[in-house]
Design a protein around this motif. Structure first.
Motif, PDB file in Angstrom:
ATOM      1  N   PRO A 417       0.806  -1.233   0.000  1.00  0.00           N
ATOM      2  CA  PRO A 417       0.000   0.000   0.000  1.00  0.00           C
ATOM      3  C   PRO A 417       0.832   1.271   0.000  1.00  0.00           C
ATOM      4  N   GLU A 418       1.917   1.310   0.830  1.00  0.00           N
ATOM      5  CA  GLU A 418       2.712   2.537   0.891  1.00  0.00           C
ATOM      6  C   GLU A 418       3.455   2.780  -0.419  1.00  0.00           C
ATOM      7  N   VAL A 419       3.818   1.697  -1.135  1.00  0.00           N
ATOM      8  CA  VAL A 419       4.493   1.849  -2.431  1.00  0.00           C
ATOM      9  C   VAL A 419       3.500   2.374  -3.470  1.00  0.00           C
ATOM     10  N   GLU A 420       2.307   1.784  -3.491  1.00  0.00           N
ATOM     11  CA  GLU A 420       1.276   2.263  -4.412  1.00  0.00           C
ATOM     12  C   GLU A 420       0.945   3.727  -4.147  1.00  0.00           C
ATOM     13  N   ALA A 421       0.870   4.099  -2.859  1.00  0.00           N
ATOM     14  CA  ALA A 421       0.527   5.479  -2.508  1.00  0.00           C
ATOM     15  C   ALA A 421       1.577   6.462  -3.022  1.00  0.00           C
ATOM     16  N   GLU A 422       2.861   6.129  -2.843  1.00  0.00           N
ATOM     17  CA  GLU A 422       3.919   7.041  -3.306  1.00  0.00           C
ATOM     18  C   GLU A 422       3.955   7.122  -4.825  1.00  0.00           C
ATOM     19  N   LEU A 423       3.785   5.991  -5.512  1.00  0.00           N
ATOM     20  CA  LEU A 423       3.752   6.013  -6.980  1.00  0.00           C
ATOM     21  C   LEU A 423       2.566   6.838  -7.474  1.00  0.00           C
ATOM     22  N   PHE A 424       1.448   6.702  -6.804  1.00  0.00           N
ATOM     23  CA  PHE A 424       0.263   7.459  -7.195  1.00  0.00           C
ATOM     24  C   PHE A 424       0.492   8.958  -7.014  1.00  0.00           C
ATOM     25  N   ARG A 425       1.105   9.356  -5.891  1.00  0.00           N
ATOM     26  CA  ARG A 425       1.344  10.782  -5.641  1.00  0.00           C
ATOM     27  C   ARG A 425       2.347  11.368  -6.639  1.00  0.00           C
ATOM     28  N   ILE A 426       3.345  10.572  -7.004  1.00  0.00           N
ATOM     29  CA  ILE A 426       4.303  11.032  -8.017  1.00  0.00           C
ATOM     30  C   ILE A 426       3.584  11.270  -9.349  1.00  0.00           C
ATOM     31  N   ALA A 468      13.165  26.734 -13.528  1.00  0.00           N
ATOM     32  CA  ALA A 468      12.527  26.407 -12.259  1.00  0.00           C
ATOM     33  C   ALA A 468      12.251  27.683 -11.475  1.00  0.00           C
ATOM     34  N   ARG A 469      11.043  27.784 -10.907  1.00  0.00           N
ATOM     35  CA  ARG A 469      10.704  28.923 -10.056  1.00  0.00           C
ATOM     36  C   ARG A 469      11.261  28.696  -8.657  1.00  0.00           C
ATOM     37  N   SER A 470      11.561  29.788  -7.943  1.00  0.00           N
ATOM     38  CA  SER A 470      12.110  29.676  -6.588  1.00  0.00           C
ATOM     39  C   SER A 470      11.092  29.118  -5.600  1.00  0.00           C
ATOM     40  N   ASP A 471       9.793  29.300  -5.904  1.00  0.00           N
ATOM     41  CA  ASP A 471       8.750  28.817  -4.997  1.00  0.00           C
ATOM     42  C   ASP A 471       8.162  27.483  -5.445  1.00  0.00           C
ATOM     43  N   SER A 472       8.853  26.787  -6.351  1.00  0.00           N
ATOM     44  CA  SER A 472       8.346  25.515  -6.863  1.00  0.00           C
ATOM     45  C   SER A 472       9.070  24.348  -6.184  1.00  0.00           C
ATOM     46  N   TYR A 473       8.294  23.450  -5.591  1.00  0.00           N
ATOM     47  CA  TYR A 473       8.868  22.315  -4.866  1.00  0.00           C
ATOM     48  C   TYR A 473       8.406  20.972  -5.439  1.00  0.00           C
ATOM     49  N   GLY A 474       7.638  21.006  -6.535  1.00  0.00           N
ATOM     50  CA  GLY A 474       7.050  19.774  -7.059  1.00  0.00           C
ATOM     51  C   GLY A 474       8.076  18.723  -7.429  1.00  0.00           C
ATOM     52  N   MET A 475       9.111  19.111  -8.177  1.00  0.00           N
ATOM     53  CA  MET A 475      10.120  18.146  -8.620  1.00  0.00           C
ATOM     54  C   MET A 475      10.867  17.560  -7.428  1.00  0.00           C
ATOM     55  N   GLY A 476      11.203  18.412  -6.476  1.00  0.00           N
ATOM     56  CA  GLY A 476      11.910  17.918  -5.287  1.00  0.00           C
ATOM     57  C   GLY A 476      11.071  16.947  -4.491  1.00  0.00           C
ATOM     58  N   ILE A 477       9.777  17.224  -4.379  1.00  0.00           N
ATOM     59  CA  ILE A 477       8.890  16.324  -3.638  1.00  0.00           C
ATOM     60  C   ILE A 477       8.774  14.979  -4.358  1.00  0.00           C
ATOM     61  N   MET A 478       8.695  15.014  -5.702  1.00  0.00           N
ATOM     62  CA  MET A 478       8.630  13.751  -6.445  1.00  0.00           C
ATOM     63  C   MET A 478       9.894  12.922  -6.214  1.00  0.00           C
ATOM     64  N   GLU A 480      11.817  13.024  -3.555  1.00  0.00           N
ATOM     65  CA  GLU A 480      11.766  12.513  -2.180  1.00  0.00           C
ATOM     66  C   GLU A 480      10.853  11.293  -2.092  1.00  0.00           C
ATOM     67  N   ARG A 481       9.717  11.357  -2.767  1.00  0.00           N
ATOM     68  CA  ARG A 481       8.792  10.216  -2.735  1.00  0.00           C
ATOM     69  C   ARG A 481       9.418   8.987  -3.398  1.00  0.00           C
ATOM     70  N   ALA A 482      10.112   9.198  -4.503  1.00  0.00           N
ATOM     71  CA  ALA A 482      10.773   8.076  -5.172  1.00  0.00           C
ATOM     72  C   ALA A 482      11.851   7.479  -4.281  1.00  0.00           C
ATOM     73  N   HIS A 483      12.582   8.325  -3.579  1.00  0.00           N
ATOM     74  CA  HIS A 483      13.640   7.839  -2.689  1.00  0.00           C
ATOM     75  C   HIS A 483      13.053   6.999  -1.558  1.00  0.00           C
ATOM     76  N   LEU A 484      11.867   7.368  -1.061  1.00  0.00           N
ATOM     77  CA  LEU A 484      11.252   6.635   0.050  1.00  0.00           C
ATOM     78  C   LEU A 484      10.988   5.176  -0.303  1.00  0.00           C
ATOM     79  N   ILE A 485      10.711   4.896  -1.567  1.00  0.00           N
ATOM     80  CA  ILE A 485      10.387   3.527  -1.979  1.00  0.00           C
ATOM     81  C   ILE A 485      11.491   2.915  -2.843  1.00  0.00           C
ATOM     82  N   ASP A 486      12.663   3.531  -2.841  1.00  0.00           N
ATOM     83  CA  ASP A 486      13.816   3.035  -3.616  1.00  0.00           C
ATOM     84  C   ASP A 486      13.500   2.938  -5.101  1.00  0.00           C
ATOM     85  N   ALA A 487      12.797   3.915  -5.607  1.00  0.00           N
ATOM     86  CA  ALA A 487      12.460   3.945  -7.036  1.00  0.00           C
ATOM     87  C   ALA A 487      13.376   4.938  -7.763  1.00  0.00           C
ATOM     88  N   ASP A 488      13.453   4.783  -9.079  1.00  0.00           N
ATOM     89  CA  ASP A 488      14.248   5.679  -9.921  1.00  0.00           C
ATOM     90  C   ASP A 488      13.325   6.654 -10.625  1.00  0.00           C
TER      91      ASP A 488
END
Length: 527
Positions: A417-426, A468-478, A480-488
């Protein structure tokens, strides 16, 4: 200040005992007993003040109150008029701490009575001992009643679950210092697989955990020629029987947690292995015992992750409600006000400016509604990752007017479930970025899942990544989510233009997902 019901009951019990004991003492004009009763009243008044101002001190006050009463009563055991006070501390302790508090109070007051009584007048007489025992027994009975009352009060208290959760979380924070192996289930599962491989050289090995009515892959390792599908079949067999299964060079055995079976390890030795069936069975049995400690660690990690996911989902739902009922409604009301002003605009220029403001407000309302949809959409236990992706793309296509094509290639076996959740959010973040910033005409999504492998690609034909905008965090969050599940995670700009975001999850072997199955389907979410 609102006084808690249990505090009112404790104060009433102390007051009643003081009155019940004070009447006969005053009638008999027993000066020494009156002094002891005054000391009890003063001590109880101080205890009540502390209980009111510092609720956290109630536990130590249980012991101090009982010891104080025992001290006062033991000072003059010949004055039996105040012995009835021995029944009060166990009752109050039962209200504060239940049966555990009752036993603490009884121990403290008995110790104080005996020590002070012996120190004051030597050994207790048989009559004094019998009287003390009688009142202590009465205190035990009243303490049991108070324990029942405490439970009834908590059932009616809407804050009781939060206070109980607060105690548990505080205890968890204290215990987490000693969790040297961490609480990440995939890491713990990988350690278990490494331990198994040290004893059984397997071509393929996996660890499965229960997910609703089936098993999901937590971690897997495969060498060339390894058959993870066979591992899954043997895992299901071992789970159904709740005992090890060894056959034709393949094996599976359940892992017992603190109270129940929490996972199944399965694997297959390479063809031509020197390990025979009897030796393999012996090693499996030895591993099952050797992994007991690691199984408890894994169970703890799975429970913590389930708690974290539940809390996160509840918070996302709360935020979506606040945004929908608060911010979105307020902004929409501003739009109605602008419409009214535009209808009475004094000049064409003012009307034009108000029209531009109305368009901007409409765009903001659409953005807020997309955010609400993002917060509320999750991968449920009954739907697959692909189904959840289709749902969010359908909403985005309808709200933005951009055609979104989705291709699904999913096998029946689910990811964790946690892997599916992170892939879905990405995927969701990549889609939102394409809709908001790419200025594209079409978005294509390809989702391929063959647990424990997965690959998702979101491609658009827009203007590309840009600056990249200074107030944009989308790519960094993606990332981080990939790192949490050891994805590339890969973000590329193809030669023909546009942007492609790909996330891939694979075992250490690096094998690609299985070839498309009959379940592969094309889904168009064009508006």
């Amino acid at each position: 200040m609102r006084i808690a019901p249990d505090l009112r009951i404790a104060a009433a019990a102390r007051g009643f005992v003081l009155l019940a004991l004070g009447g006969p003492i005053l009638w008999d004009r027993n000066v020494s007993a009156a002094v002891l009763l005054t000391a009890l009243g003063t001590g109880w008044l101080l205890a009540l003040s502390l209980e009111l101002r510092a609720p956290r001190l109630r536990v130590p006050l249980v012991v101090l109150d009982a010891g104080f009463v025992g001290l006062v009563v033991g000072t003059d055991l010949s004055s039996q008029a105040v012995l009835g006070a021995l029944a009060v501390p166990p009752f109050v302790a039962g209200l504060w701490r239940g049966l555990r508090g009752v036993l603490l109070a009884l121990s403290a007051e008995l110790t104080a009575v005996v020590v002070v009584g012996v120190a004051s007048g030597g050994a207790l007489s048989a009559e004094q001992s019998l009287t003390v025992f009688t009142w202590v027994a009465m205190g035990l009975a009243l303490g049991m009643v108070a324990t029942f009352v405490r439970g009834a009060l908590r059932d009616d208290d809407p804050t009781a679950p939060y206070r109980h959760a607060s105690d548990l979380l505080r205890e968890l924070n204290h215990l987490s210092v000693g969790l040297s192996s961490g609480l990440e289930p995939r890491s713990l599962g990988g350690v278990i697989l490494s331990t198994v491989l040290d004893d059984i050289p397997a071509a393929a090995i996996s660890i499965h955990v229960p997910l609703d009515d089936h098993l999901a892959v937590l971690a897997a390792k495969s060498l060339s020629g390894g058959d993870l599908d066979r591992c899954a079949d043997f895992a299901a067999a071992a789970w159904a029987r709740d005992q090890p299964v060894v056959e034709d060079g393949s094996f599976a055995f359940p892992l017992e947690g603190h109270r129940t079976t929490i996972a199944v390890v399965s694997g297959a030795v390479p063809s031509g292995s020197s390990i025979g069936p009897d030796e393999l069975r012996h090693r499996v049995g030895r591993l099952q015992l050797a992994l007991e400690e690691q199984a408890v660690q894994l169970e703890t990690g799975l429970l913590f992750e389930a708690f974290r996911d539940t809390a996160t989902a509840d918070e996302r739902q709360r935020l979506s409600r606040e945004m929908h009922d608060g911010v979105a409604q307020d902004i929409a009301s501003l739009g109605y006000l602008v419409d009214a002003l535009a209808a009475q605009a004094p000049t064409p220029e003012a009307e034009s400016q108000l029209g531009m403001l109305r368009e901007r407000i409409t765009a903001i309302v659409s953005e807020v509604r997309r955010s609400v949809t993002t917060l509320r959409t999750t991968v449920g236990s009954s739907e697959s990752l692909g189904t959840a992706i289709v749902g969010v793309t359908r909403n985005l296509s309808q709200s933005s007017g951009i055609p979104i094509e989705v291709t699904l290639d999913e096998q029946a076996q689910r990811l964790r479930p946690e892997v599916e959740a992170e892939l879905f959010r990405i995927t969701q973040e990549a889609l939102n970025n394409a809709v908001k910033h790419a200025e594209c005409r079409t978005i294509r999504v390809h989702c391929q899942v063959a647990a424990p492998y997965a690959a998702i690609t979101v491609a658009d034909d827009g203007k590309g990544l840009g600056e990249a905008r200074s107030d944009s965090y989308g790519m960094g969050i993606m990332r981080e989510r990939a790192h949490l599940i050891d994805a590339d995670l890969a973000i590329e700009e193809p030669p023909g233009g546009g942007l492609t975001v790909s996330v891939r999850l694979s075992a250490e072997s690096g094998h690609p997902p299985a070839a498309p199955t009959p379940e592969t389907k094309q889904v168009s979410t064009t508006r």
